[in-house]
Write a protein that holds these residues in place. Structure first.
Motif, mmCIF file in Angstrom:
data_model
loop_
_atom_site.group_PDB
_atom_site.id
_atom_site.type_symbol
_atom_site.label_atom_id
_atom_site.label_comp_id
_atom_site.label_asym_id
_atom_site.label_seq_id
_atom_site.Cartn_x
_atom_site.Cartn_y
_atom_site.Cartn_z
ATOM 1 N N ALA A 1 35.728 35.621 37.344
ATOM 2 C CA ALA A 1 34.832 34.777 36.549
ATOM 3 C C ALA A 1 33.487 35.455 36.337
ATOM 4 N N THR B 1 39.057 33.988 42.637
ATOM 5 C CA THR B 1 38.738 33.408 41.329
ATOM 6 C C THR B 1 37.300 33.690 40.917
ATOM 7 N N GLY C 1 33.016 29.418 37.982
ATOM 8 C CA GLY C 1 34.037 28.468 37.609
ATOM 9 C C GLY C 1 33.954 27.096 38.224
ATOM 10 N N GLN D 1 28.322 27.596 38.153
ATOM 11 C CA GLN D 1 29.073 27.523 36.896
ATOM 12 C C GLN D 1 29.684 28.873 36.542
ATOM 13 N N ARG D 2 28.979 29.954 36.860
ATOM 14 C CA ARG D 2 29.461 31.289 36.490
ATOM 15 C C ARG D 2 30.666 31.728 37.318
ATOM 16 N N SER E 1 31.842 36.734 32.745
ATOM 17 C CA SER E 1 30.524 36.322 32.258
ATOM 18 C C SER E 1 29.653 37.537 31.960
ATOM 19 N N THR F 1 35.815 31.873 47.609
ATOM 20 C CA THR F 1 36.622 31.738 46.390
ATOM 21 C C THR F 1 36.713 33.077 45.664
#
Length: 305
Positions: free
Chosen positions: A287, A283, A174, A171-172, A291, A280
């Motif tokens: 992200a 991105t 994205g 989740q952290r 956070s 990834t």
């Protein structure tokens, strides 16, 4: 994923360091006669390396066919290849690079002894898991996670904690990821999955019904499925497109499987996460920075108005 262990471990013969790990991991799922052979080669690699297939069969009270089947189950084309690995493992032990296994934790152990024994067992568990982890399977799981529309993770008990750890990491950076500890919510969410989604089941025994059921539902609906388990021949793998095998430290009265398996599971999910973050990076890096900044701002002193 087929339950044929020969397919699971037939990519290439494991290195000597991985042999001991596979004996520990696969031993509980073997027949009793095969366990006798596995225990013999793990307990005395140097002695068994000097034996012919007939000699090892006589030593263990089994048959030549059992010795050959055990060799193949451990990932070797035949007994000759297993003997070579045993010789290599014996050489490592004699050089001092493979220390003797510590004793189980006793109720009257001092705190210092507990720390020493736990530290050794944790290190051994991590080394065993790393040695036996199929990086081809791992790469496939990473690819599936990178392209997934949604990722559902199932676990029960201690394994659910590992699932939550993976979900919050994803989740952290994205990704849309959910960890389900409640078996009812797990199934009702699993039936919503489809092709392009990813479902991950975490269960050391591979036989936890509350974890198998949602994975089966996801599998039936076309999602890519993954089993993280210490038993590569267990029921959960019937519904897994990919299997990542974990190792476990020796169990004792004070340290059951739920505790010792968590270490290896955390290593595997960290490998999955890092692989996804690498793929990834453009991105994921922003992200993660966002956070970190949000958390830092939350805990910094606020200026009074």
């Amino acid at each position: 994923m087929t339950n044929d262990l020969k397919e699971i471990f037939s990519a290439r013969p494991p290195a000597p360091a991985a042999l001991a790990a596979k004996v520990r991991t696969l031993g509980p799922s073997m027949t009793r006669s095969m366990q006798l052979v596995a225990e013999a080669v793990a307990g005395d690699p140097a002695g068994c390396a000097a034996l012919t297939v007939t000699g090892l069969a006589e030593l263990t009270g089994t048959s030549e066919a059992t010795v050959v089947r055990t060799s193949r189950l451990l990932g070797y084309p035949g007994y000759r290849d297993l003997r070579l690995a045993l010789a290599g493992l014996a050489a490592q032990q004699q050089s001092g690079r493979s220390p003797a296994v510590t004793a189980d934790i006793a109720v009257d152990d001092s705190i210092a002894d507990v720390v020493t024994k736990l530290a050794y067992d944790e290190q051994q568990t991590l080394a065993d898991t790393a040695a036996s982890l199929d990086t081809t399977q791992l790469g496939a799981v990473v690819s599936a996670a990178v392209s997934a529309r949604r990722i559902d993770i199932y676990g029960a008990g201690a394994s659910s904690l590992v699932g939550m750890d993976l979900a919050q990491k994803l989740q952290r950076i994205g990704l849309i990821a959910y960890a389900h500890a409640d078996p009812h919510l797990a199934v009702t969410n699993a039936v919503q999955l489809r092709s392009g989604d990813l479902a991950i089941a975490i269960t050391h025994s591979g036989s936890t019904g509350d974890v198998i059921e949602p994975l089966r539902a996801a599998f039936d609906r076309g999602a890519t499925t993954v089993a993280i388990t210490g038993r590569p021949d267990s029921a959960v793998t019937q519904y897994a497109d990919h299997v990542l095998t974990t190792s476990t430290a020796r169990e004792s009265e004070l340290r059951p499987a739920a505790m010792s398996s968590r270490t290896s599971q955390l290593l595997v999910v960290d490998c999955v996460f890092i692989g996804v973050a690498q793929r990834t990076y453009e991105t994921a890096a922003p992200a993660l920075s966002a956070s970190y900044e949000a958390l830092a701002h939350r805990h910094s002193p606020r200026t009074p108005r």
